[in-house]
Design a protein around this motif. Sequence first.
Motif, PDB file in Angstrom:
ATOM      1  N   ALA A 664       0.847  -1.193   0.000  1.00 22.29           N
ATOM      2  CA  ALA A 664       0.000   0.000   0.000  1.00 22.29           C
ATOM      3  C   ALA A 664       0.880   1.240   0.000  1.00 22.29           C
ATOM      4  N   LEU A 665       0.442   2.262  -0.696  1.00 18.92           N
ATOM      5  CA  LEU A 665       1.136   3.538  -0.685  1.00 18.92           C
ATOM      6  C   LEU A 665       1.247   4.036   0.749  1.00 18.92           C
ATOM      7  N   SER A 666       2.411   4.576   1.103  1.00 13.66           N
ATOM      8  CA  SER A 666       2.600   5.044   2.477  1.00 13.66           C
ATOM      9  C   SER A 666       3.364   6.355   2.465  1.00 13.66           C
ATOM     10  N   ASP A 667       3.303   7.069   3.581  1.00 11.80           N
ATOM     11  CA  ASP A 667       4.083   8.293   3.737  1.00 11.80           C
ATOM     12  C   ASP A 667       5.186   8.042   4.761  1.00 11.80           C
ATOM     13  N   ALA A 668       5.968   9.083   5.060  1.00  8.82           N
ATOM     14  CA  ALA A 668       7.091   8.919   5.979  1.00  8.82           C
ATOM     15  C   ALA A 668       6.641   8.586   7.388  1.00  8.82           C
ATOM     16  N   GLY A 670       4.215   6.620   8.139  1.00  7.23           N
ATOM     17  CA  GLY A 670       3.754   5.233   8.184  1.00  7.23           C
ATOM     18  C   GLY A 670       2.284   5.070   7.882  1.00  7.23           C
ATOM     19  N   ASN A 671       1.564   6.150   7.569  1.00  3.23           N
ATOM     20  CA  ASN A 671       0.168   6.045   7.163  1.00  3.23           C
ATOM     21  C   ASN A 671       0.089   5.342   5.813  1.00  3.23           C
ATOM     22  N   THR A 672      -0.984   4.588   5.605  1.00  2.00           N
ATOM     23  CA  THR A 672      -1.147   3.859   4.347  1.00  2.00           C
ATOM     24  C   THR A 672      -2.559   4.067   3.803  1.00  2.00           C
ATOM     25  N   CYS A 673      -2.695   3.856   2.496  1.00  2.00           N
ATOM     26  CA  CYS A 673      -4.037   3.934   1.909  1.00  2.00           C
ATOM     27  C   CYS A 673      -4.324   2.679   1.108  1.00  2.00           C
ATOM     28  N   THR A 674      -5.584   2.297   1.114  1.00  2.00           N
ATOM     29  CA  THR A 674      -6.057   1.150   0.336  1.00  2.00           C
ATOM     30  C   THR A 674      -7.454   1.462  -0.178  1.00  2.00           C
ATOM     31  N   THR A 802     -10.181   2.940  15.342  1.00  2.00           N
ATOM     32  CA  THR A 802      -8.912   2.707  14.647  1.00  2.00           C
ATOM     33  C   THR A 802      -8.135   3.987  14.356  1.00  2.00           C
ATOM     34  N   GLY A 803      -8.797   5.148  14.425  1.00  2.00           N
ATOM     35  CA  GLY A 803      -8.127   6.396  14.081  1.00  2.00           C
ATOM     36  C   GLY A 803      -7.994   6.626  12.586  1.00  2.00           C
ATOM     37  N   SER A 804      -8.626   5.775  11.785  1.00  2.00           N
ATOM     38  CA  SER A 804      -8.514   5.890  10.337  1.00  2.00           C
ATOM     39  C   SER A 804      -9.521   6.907   9.800  1.00  2.00           C
ATOM     40  N   VAL A 805      -9.331   7.273   8.545  1.00  2.00           N
ATOM     41  CA  VAL A 805     -10.278   8.128   7.843  1.00  2.00           C
ATOM     42  C   VAL A 805     -10.552   7.506   6.482  1.00  2.00           C
ATOM     43  N   THR A 806     -11.840   7.476   6.116  1.00  2.00           N
ATOM     44  CA  THR A 806     -12.240   6.937   4.823  1.00  2.00           C
ATOM     45  C   THR A 806     -12.889   8.043   4.017  1.00  2.00           C
ATOM     46  N   VAL A 847     -11.725   5.422  -0.430  1.00  2.47           N
ATOM     47  CA  VAL A 847     -10.301   5.288  -0.124  1.00  2.47           C
ATOM     48  C   VAL A 847     -10.132   5.286   1.380  1.00  2.47           C
ATOM     49  N   HIS A 848      -9.501   4.244   1.901  1.00  2.00           N
ATOM     50  CA  HIS A 848      -9.310   4.100   3.350  1.00  2.00           C
ATOM     51  C   HIS A 848      -7.879   4.467   3.705  1.00  2.00           C
ATOM     52  N   ILE A 849      -7.698   5.410   4.626  1.00  2.00           N
ATOM     53  CA  ILE A 849      -6.375   5.830   5.068  1.00  2.00           C
ATOM     54  C   ILE A 849      -6.186   5.417   6.516  1.00  2.00           C
ATOM     55  N   ALA A 850      -5.294   4.455   6.718  1.00  2.00           N
ATOM     56  CA  ALA A 850      -4.986   3.974   8.066  1.00  2.00           C
ATOM     57  C   ALA A 850      -3.842   4.799   8.623  1.00  2.00           C
ATOM     58  N   GLN A 851      -4.027   5.383   9.790  1.00  2.00           N
ATOM     59  CA  GLN A 851      -3.021   6.256  10.370  1.00  2.00           C
ATOM     60  C   GLN A 851      -2.221   5.526  11.452  1.00  2.00           C
ATOM     61  N   GLU A 852      -0.906   5.647  11.325  1.00  2.00           N
ATOM     62  CA  GLU A 852      -0.015   5.130  12.354  1.00  2.00           C
ATOM     63  C   GLU A 852      -0.022   6.076  13.550  1.00  2.00           C
ATOM     64  N   ASP A 853      -0.046   5.529  14.737  1.00  2.00           N
ATOM     65  CA  ASP A 853      -0.073   6.355  15.948  1.00  2.00           C
ATOM     66  C   ASP A 853       1.340   6.481  16.492  1.00  2.00           C
ATOM     67  N   LYS A 854       2.104   7.442  15.943  1.00  2.00           N
ATOM     68  CA  LYS A 854       3.497   7.607  16.358  1.00  2.00           C
ATOM     69  C   LYS A 854       3.619   8.784  17.303  1.00  2.00           C
TER      70      LYS A 854
END
Length: 854
Positions: A664-668, A670-674, A802-806, A847-854
């Motif tokens: 999945a595409l990710s940013d620095a 660690g968030n990803t989208c699917t 989950t802290g995600s955004v769709t 589009v689902h964006i899963a956010q890493e909790d850093k």
Amino acid sequence: MHLSRSPRRRTAAWAAAALTVTGLLIGPPTAAAADGPTAQVDSALMKAVDKGGESSFFVVLKDKADLTTAKRKHGHAARAKAAFDELKTKAHKSQQSLNTYLDKKKVGHQDFWIANAVEVTGDQDLVEQLAKRSDVARIIKEQHYKLDDIESKPTRAQTEAAVKAATQEEAAEDATPEWGVKDIKADRVWDDYEDRGEGIVIANVDSGVQYDHPDLVDNYRGNNGDGSFTHDYNWYDASGECPTSAPCDNNGHGTHTMGTMVGKGGVGVAPNATWIAAKGCESELCNDSTLLLAGQWILAPTDHNGQNPRPDLAPNIVNNSWGADDTTSTFYKEIVEAWNSAGIFEAFAAGNDGDGSTCSTTHPPGSQVTSYGVGAYDSTGKIANFSGFGPSLVDGSMKPNISAPGVDVRSTWPGDSYNTISGTSMATPHVAGAVALLWSAAPSLIGDIDATRALLNDGAIDVDDTHCGGTADANNVWGEGKLDIFASVDKAPHTAATVTGKVTDAATGKALTGLSIKATDAAGTSRVVNTVAGGAYRLTLAEGTYSFTLSGYGYAPKTVTGIQVTKGQALTQDLQLDAVASHKVSGTVHDVQGRPLSKATVAMDGSPVAAVKTDTNGAFILPEVAEGAYTLSVTPSAPVLCNGAYHGALTVDGDETAKVDLPALSDAHGNTCTPATYSWIKGTSKVALTGDEDAKTLSLPFPVKLYGVSYTSASVTTNGLINFLEPRIGDYANTALPSAARPNGTVAALWDDLLLDKKSTVQTATTGSKGNRSFAIVWNNAAYADGTAGRATFEAVFDEATGSVTLQYKSVADRGAGATVGIENQTGDDALQYSFDQSVLSAGSAVHIAQEDK
């Protein structure tokens, strides 16, 4: 965190204003801070935020890293790692409290570890509140710097004529050393010591480098020697100006300084040294933030994403031909101290602010006591009329430290050409290249900054000019005198031995050029050279026992151990490599949903094998790949959507078949989208939002996180944006993400120039039970302000558990052809962008964006 910048972040107005460098004048404590701890506040900053203005500024923490342990370490890699670890650890620990405060205040921040500072943008109230903090030492406005002017200041036509003339001169005098190279006696070091800088790595912080210039390409560390290049860890664009991940130079200055250091064809002082580079200047201008990023990368180079730092790959030497027009440089004292603790020698231009007689005209950072500053003279031995004189207005120290050729210096220039120009910018790389010769000839000096400076000083030719103070031996016009690297090398401790030899094909005896030879001693310290014409190599090594590791495309890697190097005795070590067979590598590529992906680019990194594209079935074939260990890389073609790039290790020892499932595409962060299953949530509560440009702040039913920061409210705009940092209107022109230009800290559900008329509404809805709620912000029937036919209905859904955004799309008339979709962090240096001005949004998609909790 990847900190590269978008080219959009600087406007023409900003560039014009930045031509005048802002001075750092430390003012008295502000009145508002009189009742508590008070940091020093830059008076220029207070002026900028007066009467409601905002400005970018740095909050500098009191805690400082203790670099004494790093200085005691043995070996370049060990020292660089120790310095990096201490600086990172200290900054992370001491910045935690400040960053928590900034997050609560909804203030975006960019954190730096090499100077323990945090950059923010804010108003007078924020400045005064931060000044009260007991952990803050000072608060300073961001400064802007410039590359040293080309002193002759030619017109464009004159520059083009000079480039043409210098290029013609190259054709006529191919390998004749330039006058500056001869004047410092570098050519005598080449001849008498057979030393051209082998095994030493030089960097510059400048405008970039044309990496494939004929006189520079061979000793670029990213050159794999087989026609392919690896830019990770060898190049960094802190400015964000280069159009691709490959090195570029949009000014010419950086290519010129690099050529004087390591160029072939007689232009370079150390033509067999290896080079890497950091683009710390956008073009002729630089600023604190990009220079800090470049300074960090020099100490700990990263991959192309700015991740996975490798301090063991730090250069030995770094050239800096730029400076400020005022009397103070903001952060480079700290950066120089960090570099020096890691054993990295730095050279700085003394500046072109002189007039041939006036004293105290050097500029920082070259005028700071920590920096080794360089003045300029001409081919007749006369000090240049532009060369900056001391004493330093910053700290009273003698400046420059030394002088070198800086008038009518011919060197490499973008476009495979050459240019002849003048400035202390041109003198400084003579010194950096000279240190490469010194360290190559006397490896016991590598990393010993004090001893190296002393040898440069002792070898310099005295010039008696004391009208600005000092003595005939050392004064504020010439410093220690004219650089004479042959004399310095003569005075160096010659306790090393020279190892030479050639590398050939074991079966055919063919000489092998462009192969890498890595010599590693018992302590793990390594030096690397490549074989040249005839398969020859040369290394000067300190006494000890070494292992030599050989590698190159088409040949089996080989390590020869137990090579004994004896003090002062030459050693011949011929080596042979065995050729390996080639095999077919084939396979299929599937997207993030498991479907065959066509038009993806498949490459075998670390090999000269040409990349191929996948067919309609996602299949690919690389017909001939030599046996060896590689990285198989797959990059999706645009639009990439939620497809990330794949990089996986692949060992070829026969015909290989690879099944690649793209991540999945990710940013620095660690968030990803699917892609997600469409499940529309109907709005129930109307938001008072209408018209062409409008914004409304909403209270959120549960805390929503964005890039690790929790928010209880957010601003919703007519233009399909959710702003977490501030309410904003007027952001009708969408941009690619990330961009340091505001707005930052956003969710771009459908960022476009939209209009809410009588047929349009914005609504919210909350579903589910506590702990498992969903909160939807819904734009219904939004019209396009430019008159595009049709309307858009879309929503952003935040998930409590989950802290995600769709992001969901019921209808989008132009399918997103003029919109940005994604999320961006609070400082605009990281983002997960799904699309930008691409027709990729279909009715009933999500589009689902899963956010890493850093």
